[in-house]
Scaffold this motif. Structure first.
Motif, mmCIF file in Angstrom:
data_model
loop_
_atom_site.group_PDB
_atom_site.id
_atom_site.type_symbol
_atom_site.label_atom_id
_atom_site.label_comp_id
_atom_site.label_asym_id
_atom_site.label_seq_id
_atom_site.Cartn_x
_atom_site.Cartn_y
_atom_site.Cartn_z
ATOM 1 N N LEU A 173 26.547 -3.710 -53.945
ATOM 2 C CA LEU A 173 26.540 -4.039 -55.372
ATOM 3 C C LEU A 173 26.179 -5.515 -55.521
ATOM 4 O O LEU A 173 26.750 -6.367 -54.852
ATOM 5 C CB LEU A 173 27.907 -3.756 -56.001
ATOM 6 C CG LEU A 173 28.308 -2.278 -56.082
ATOM 7 C CD1 LEU A 173 29.768 -2.120 -56.481
ATOM 8 C CD2 LEU A 173 27.402 -1.525 -57.059
ATOM 9 N N GLY A 174 25.207 -5.802 -56.385
ATOM 10 C CA GLY A 174 24.710 -7.177 -56.554
ATOM 11 C C GLY A 174 25.824 -8.145 -56.869
ATOM 12 O O GLY A 174 26.041 -9.131 -56.163
ATOM 13 N N GLU A 175 26.545 -7.873 -57.936
ATOM 14 C CA GLU A 175 27.635 -8.759 -58.325
ATOM 15 C C GLU A 175 28.808 -7.853 -58.653
ATOM 16 O O GLU A 175 28.934 -7.383 -59.781
ATOM 17 C CB GLU A 175 27.220 -9.564 -59.555
ATOM 18 C CG GLU A 175 27.529 -11.016 -59.464
ATOM 19 C CD GLU A 175 27.040 -11.776 -60.698
ATOM 20 O OE1 GLU A 175 27.751 -12.687 -61.115
ATOM 21 O OE2 GLU A 175 25.981 -11.431 -61.249
ATOM 22 N N ILE A 176 29.651 -7.591 -57.665
ATOM 23 C CA ILE A 176 30.757 -6.637 -57.871
ATOM 24 C C ILE A 176 31.675 -7.173 -58.964
ATOM 25 O O ILE A 176 31.872 -8.386 -59.092
ATOM 26 C CB ILE A 176 31.504 -6.367 -56.542
ATOM 27 C CG1 ILE A 176 32.322 -5.070 -56.647
ATOM 28 C CG2 ILE A 176 32.396 -7.544 -56.151
ATOM 29 C CD1 ILE A 176 32.829 -4.547 -55.314
ATOM 30 N N TYR A 177 32.228 -6.267 -59.777
ATOM 31 C CA TYR A 177 32.928 -6.730 -60.984
ATOM 32 C C TYR A 177 34.184 -5.885 -61.236
ATOM 33 O O TYR A 177 35.257 -6.211 -60.781
ATOM 34 C CB TYR A 177 31.929 -6.648 -62.149
ATOM 35 C CG TYR A 177 32.187 -7.627 -63.261
ATOM 36 C CD1 TYR A 177 32.504 -8.956 -63.002
ATOM 37 C CD2 TYR A 177 32.077 -7.230 -64.590
ATOM 38 C CE1 TYR A 177 32.719 -9.856 -64.029
ATOM 39 C CE2 TYR A 177 32.292 -8.129 -65.629
ATOM 40 C CZ TYR A 177 32.615 -9.431 -65.338
ATOM 41 O OH TYR A 177 32.830 -10.310 -66.359
ATOM 42 N N GLY A 178 34.037 -4.756 -61.936
ATOM 43 C CA GLY A 178 35.194 -3.920 -62.245
ATOM 44 C C GLY A 178 35.627 -3.086 -61.052
ATOM 45 O O GLY A 178 34.839 -2.814 -60.136
ATOM 46 N N PHE A 179 36.907 -2.664 -61.092
ATOM 47 C CA PHE A 179 37.444 -1.902 -59.962
ATOM 48 C C PHE A 179 38.638 -1.069 -60.418
ATOM 49 O O PHE A 179 39.456 -1.525 -61.222
ATOM 50 C CB PHE A 179 37.913 -2.866 -58.861
ATOM 51 C CG PHE A 179 38.553 -2.180 -57.689
ATOM 52 C CD1 PHE A 179 37.775 -1.633 -56.679
ATOM 53 C CD2 PHE A 179 39.940 -2.045 -57.609
ATOM 54 C CE1 PHE A 179 38.365 -0.978 -55.604
ATOM 55 C CE2 PHE A 179 40.534 -1.392 -56.534
ATOM 56 C CZ PHE A 179 39.749 -0.853 -55.533
ATOM 57 N N CYS A 180 38.732 0.166 -59.920
ATOM 58 C CA CYS A 180 39.970 0.932 -60.109
ATOM 59 C C CYS A 180 40.084 1.980 -59.013
ATOM 60 O O CYS A 180 39.154 2.167 -58.230
ATOM 61 C CB CYS A 180 40.047 1.583 -61.496
ATOM 62 S SG CYS A 180 39.116 3.113 -61.668
ATOM 63 N N MET A 181 41.238 2.636 -58.937
ATOM 64 C CA MET A 181 41.453 3.660 -57.922
ATOM 65 C C MET A 181 41.826 4.976 -58.587
ATOM 66 O O MET A 181 42.198 5.024 -59.758
ATOM 67 C CB MET A 181 42.521 3.194 -56.925
ATOM 68 C CG MET A 181 42.037 1.988 -56.110
ATOM 69 S SD MET A 181 43.270 1.313 -54.974
ATOM 70 C CE MET A 181 43.165 2.516 -53.641
ATOM 71 N N PHE A 193 36.706 3.111 -57.296
ATOM 72 C CA PHE A 193 35.488 2.944 -58.089
ATOM 73 C C PHE A 193 35.224 1.454 -58.219
ATOM 74 O O PHE A 193 36.148 0.674 -58.478
ATOM 75 C CB PHE A 193 35.662 3.524 -59.496
ATOM 76 C CG PHE A 193 35.701 5.022 -59.544
ATOM 77 C CD1 PHE A 193 34.518 5.756 -59.609
ATOM 78 C CD2 PHE A 193 36.920 5.701 -59.525
ATOM 79 C CE1 PHE A 193 34.556 7.151 -59.659
ATOM 80 C CE2 PHE A 193 36.962 7.086 -59.570
ATOM 81 C CZ PHE A 193 35.778 7.814 -59.636
ATOM 82 N N ALA A 194 33.969 1.069 -58.048
ATOM 83 C CA ALA A 194 33.601 -0.334 -58.263
ATOM 84 C C ALA A 194 32.326 -0.357 -59.073
ATOM 85 O O ALA A 194 31.468 0.522 -58.937
ATOM 86 C CB ALA A 194 33.394 -1.036 -56.926
ATOM 87 N N ASN A 195 32.205 -1.346 -59.956
ATOM 88 C CA ASN A 195 30.952 -1.491 -60.705
ATOM 89 C C ASN A 195 30.429 -2.911 -60.569
ATOM 90 O O ASN A 195 31.110 -3.799 -60.052
ATOM 91 C CB ASN A 195 31.128 -1.062 -62.170
ATOM 92 C CG ASN A 195 32.112 -1.920 -62.945
ATOM 93 O OD1 ASN A 195 32.044 -3.138 -62.906
ATOM 94 N ND2 ASN A 195 33.035 -1.270 -63.649
ATOM 95 N N CYS A 196 29.180 -3.098 -60.998
ATOM 96 C CA CYS A 196 28.612 -4.445 -60.972
ATOM 97 C C CYS A 196 27.959 -4.729 -62.309
ATOM 98 O O CYS A 196 27.766 -3.829 -63.132
ATOM 99 C CB CYS A 196 27.641 -4.619 -59.808
ATOM 100 S SG CYS A 196 26.124 -3.683 -59.947
ATOM 101 N N LYS A 197 27.611 -6.013 -62.527
ATOM 102 C CA LYS A 197 27.177 -6.452 -63.851
ATOM 103 C C LYS A 197 25.917 -5.736 -64.348
ATOM 104 O O LYS A 197 25.691 -5.639 -65.544
ATOM 105 C CB LYS A 197 26.976 -7.969 -63.853
ATOM 106 C CG LYS A 197 28.300 -8.724 -63.765
ATOM 107 C CD LYS A 197 28.123 -10.203 -63.992
ATOM 108 C CE LYS A 197 29.484 -10.900 -64.005
ATOM 109 N NZ LYS A 197 29.338 -12.345 -64.229
ATOM 110 N N SER A 198 25.083 -5.224 -63.411
ATOM 111 C CA SER A 198 23.850 -4.559 -63.856
ATOM 112 C C SER A 198 24.131 -3.138 -64.359
ATOM 113 O O SER A 198 23.234 -2.484 -64.884
ATOM 114 C CB SER A 198 22.838 -4.517 -62.716
ATOM 115 O OG SER A 198 23.329 -3.684 -61.684
ATOM 116 N N GLY A 199 25.367 -2.647 -64.192
ATOM 117 C CA GLY A 199 25.704 -1.330 -64.723
ATOM 118 C C GLY A 199 25.852 -0.233 -63.684
ATOM 119 O O GLY A 199 26.155 0.914 -64.009
#
Ligand code: CA
Ligand code: CA
Ligand code: CA
Ligand code: CA
Ligand code: CA
Length: 386
Positions: A173-181, A193-199
């Motif tokens: 992920l380019g810029e890792i951001y949000g996270f939950c389990m 689950f992990a997300n990054c700024k690009s979506g």
């Protein structure tokens, strides 16, 4: 109170609110430009005063009961971000991310009992993971130092047993951001689950290597159109709620083989006048009697929006005002809820929120986390439902 009195009070309240709205109605010319709105209030005084003005239109308010010690950061730094509530051996601990350095662990009185200096941790969450015959409580976080997911063992077989070792899942992920389990009730497995700024959004199965160290295997990819962050999974329904900061809340199937199309909660966008972007932290309260609520941080007006989990209808909003001991809460990033018995003081659970502007009287302190008795939130919801 008699119904007639209630009706009269209600009538005068409506008049008062209408008068207030006339005064407070935001004049278009006063709305800051988009660049200012995209900033956080801690870095821009125009954004701050605009958010305070919008917050004054939210009528429901509660006060916090306890606050944690400030995080390790400067008083003008945006540092604290996302809490995760852990219950181990009957005791509550609060993990609070510090995006300038790691994860703080606090007890229920708000005292720091441990600090993991492990990198730029943005969001945190925790779940049990079963491996062989043992149950490990794993605290995970999105680590922006190297775009990885950090995993810490906090408990073994329901005993507080914090490990020192940081386990890590590297991501692309380019810029890792949000996270939950998420713990699936279908297959008993635990996921991150992990997300990054690009979506982009990735789902990882938490597994163990032959030496017994936790790690992860990527199992699915999803995406949203613009920058996401806050996420929460409802283990009882298998749904993942994801906040797109300038759009609203999406609902995905959280199962590894689930549909990757999402459903959008219409009333979570800023078309709902009680919501002001960013959409930030998300958390879930399940009622013993069935049903429950999704609580969403509406960061742009320093408030929280509550949705019904069954119908996805917007119910109400509230803000957290100054109390005698603990200051009010502004510009919340992350939040978490524990929806069971916590202590005699909190028999129905707690809401924990990050505070962007922590004061001790008139003295500004580094950011921290506030703890609120769930019964206060429930009273707001019930008041609205009468
Ligand atoms: Ca912030
Ligand atoms: Ca954000
Ligand atoms: Ca505050
Ligand atoms: Ca955040
Ligand atoms: Ca304070």
């Amino acid at each position: 109170m008699k119904t007639k009195e209630k009706t009269l009070i209600g009538f005068f309240l409506m008049l008062a609110i209408a008068a207030c709205n006339l005064n407070n109605q935001t004049d278009e010319s006063q709305v800051p430009d988009k660049e200012t709105l995209m900033k956080e209030a801690w870095e821009d005084s125009v954004k701050y005063s605009y958010a305070v003005e919008l917050q004054s239109e939210i009528m429901n308010h509660v006060q916090a009961d306890i606050e944690t010690e400030p995080v390790q950061a400067g008083i003008n730094q945006d540092a604290a971000d996302d809490p995760a509530i852990l219950k181990i051996g009957g005791k509550i601990y609060i993990a609070g991310s510090n995006k300038r350095g790691g994860i703080h662990i606090y007890d229920l009185d708000g005292r720091q009992i441990k600090y993991y200096d492990i990198g730029l941790i943005n969001n945190v969450d925790a779940r049990n993971v079963i491996h062989k015959n043992d149950t490990f409580l794993i605290l995970g976080g999105s680590n922006r130092s190297n775009n990885s997911i950090s995993l810490l063992i906090m408990g073994v077989n329901n005993k507080y047993s914090p490990g020192e070792e940081v386990h890590s899942i590297p991501t692309d992920l380019g810029e890792i951001y949000g996270f939950c389990m998420y713990k699936s009730s279908k297959n008993g497995q635990t996921y991150a689950f992990a997300n990054c700024k690009s979506g982009r959004v990735q789902q990882w199965l938490i597994d163990f290597d032959p030496e017994g160290k936790p790690g992860g295997t990527e199992v699915r990819k999803m995406s949203v159109k613009s920058q996401p962050e806050g996420m929460v999974a409802d283990d009882s329904t298998g749904l993942l709620y994801l906040g797109e900061e300038w759009a609203g809340v999406h609902i995905f199937d959280a199962e590894p083989d689930g549909d990757i199309e999402s459903e959008f909660i219409e009333q979570s966008s800023s078309a709902n006048l009680n919501i002001s972007y960013d959409i930030e932290g998300l958390a879930i309260y399940r009622r013993d009697t069935g049903g429950g609520y999704l609580v969403v941080s509406s960061q742009g007006n320093f408030s929280y929006a509550v949705f019904d989990l069954e119908s996805n209808e917007y119910l109400t909003s509230f803000k957290i005002n100054d109390g005698e001991e603990v200051d009010g809460v502004e510009e919340t990033d992350g939040l978490d809820i524990y929806d069971g018995y916590v202590s005699e003081q909190f028999p129905e659970g707690i809401l924990v929120v990050q505070d962007g502007f922590n004061y001790d009287g008139k003295t500004k302190k580094a950011q921290n986390f506030k703890i609120i008795d769930w019964r206060k939130i429930q009273a707001v919801i019930d008041g609205m439902m009468e």
